[in-house]
Write a protein that holds these residues in place. Structure first.
Motif: not given
Length: 254
Positions: A80, A93, A98
């Motif tokens: 990200g 995230a 992520y």
């Protein structure tokens, strides 16, 4: 492992990251919203994705799950980009799986370093899996053993790259790249084929990069004893590699 899809909320950010990653040797594509990301991934198979977290309000998290629902992309890493410090967005995230979030203002280098590290790790792991197979050719087996030690020595030296001067990271990168390339090429070599002159010539050029750049780094005045030992080992193993090639040349000569 070098195909990267960039999902950018702003054109300037997308184009700048695409240019920087392209110069670093990655194959890149850019899309501009989560829906385009899903459609792209249905038609193509990137190795990793970089997304602008500011797109969260446009259905980003749902799109991430849709991409992971594509069979071959179930474990694809997402990275990200956060334009502002937003702890809630970063937590979202992480919850979405992520691998890492980078502040946009820090530029491209942290992203490129992580992507390059992941690609090299994958190459090493793939090479190790192939090397589990034992060849009928003892000389080829020995070359693979020597190469495995060269690759592993380079892995152990990598955390010390800061000792190697301003050009050290670039010089050491050549050692890493060459050693991995040797391993991959050896894994594809057929038994008893090293009598071929051109094949031996290719390997000599590749191992020459390991030797040459190791010797250049050793000229730095302030490297540690551990680094000196490791670089010396690279040089010694490279010499053994060449000796094995010379033995093959002798066998090939009538």
């Amino acid at each position: 492992m070098n195909r990267v899809l960039i999902v950018a909320g702003e054109r300037q950010t997308g184009e700048r990251f695409q240019q920087a990653l392209g110069q670093a040797g990655f194959q890149t594509a850019v899309v501009w919203n989560p829906m385009q990301m899903v459609e792209f991934c249905r038609q193509h198979k990137p190795d990793s994705l970089i997304t602008d977290l500011d797109l969260a309000e446009y259905g980003l998290w749902t799109a991430v799950q849709a991409v992971r629902g594509i069979g071959t992309l179930a474990n694809i890493p997402f990275y990200g980009l956060a334009s502002t410090e937003n702890p809630q967005l970063i937590e979202q995230a992480k919850a979405a799986g992520y691998s890492q979030v980078f502040p946009t203002h820090e530029g491209f280098k942290p992203v490129i370093d992580v992507l390059e590290g992941r690609a090299k790790k994958q190459e090493i792991e793939e090479g190790a899996e192939i090397e589990d197979n034992v060849s009928r050719d003892p000389s080829l087996n020995r070359l693979r053993e020597v190469t495995r030690d060269i690759v592993n020595t380079a892995v152990r030296l990598k955390p010390r790259v800061g000792e190697y001067g301003d050009d050290g990271p670039e010089l050491f990168g050549y050692i890493e790249t060459s050693s991995i390339a040797i391993r991959k090429k050896l894994n594809a070599v057929e038994d008893f084929s090293l009598h071929d002159k051109e094949l031996r010539h290719d390997f000599r050029n590749m191992i020459g990069s390991v030797t040459g750049f190791a010797e250049l780094i050793m000229m730095e005045p302030d490297i540690s004893t551990e680094s000196t030992h490791g670089l010396s080992r690279l040089r010694e193993r490279s010499r053994e590699f060449v000796d094995l090639l010379d033995a093959q040349k002798a066998e090939a000569t009538p």
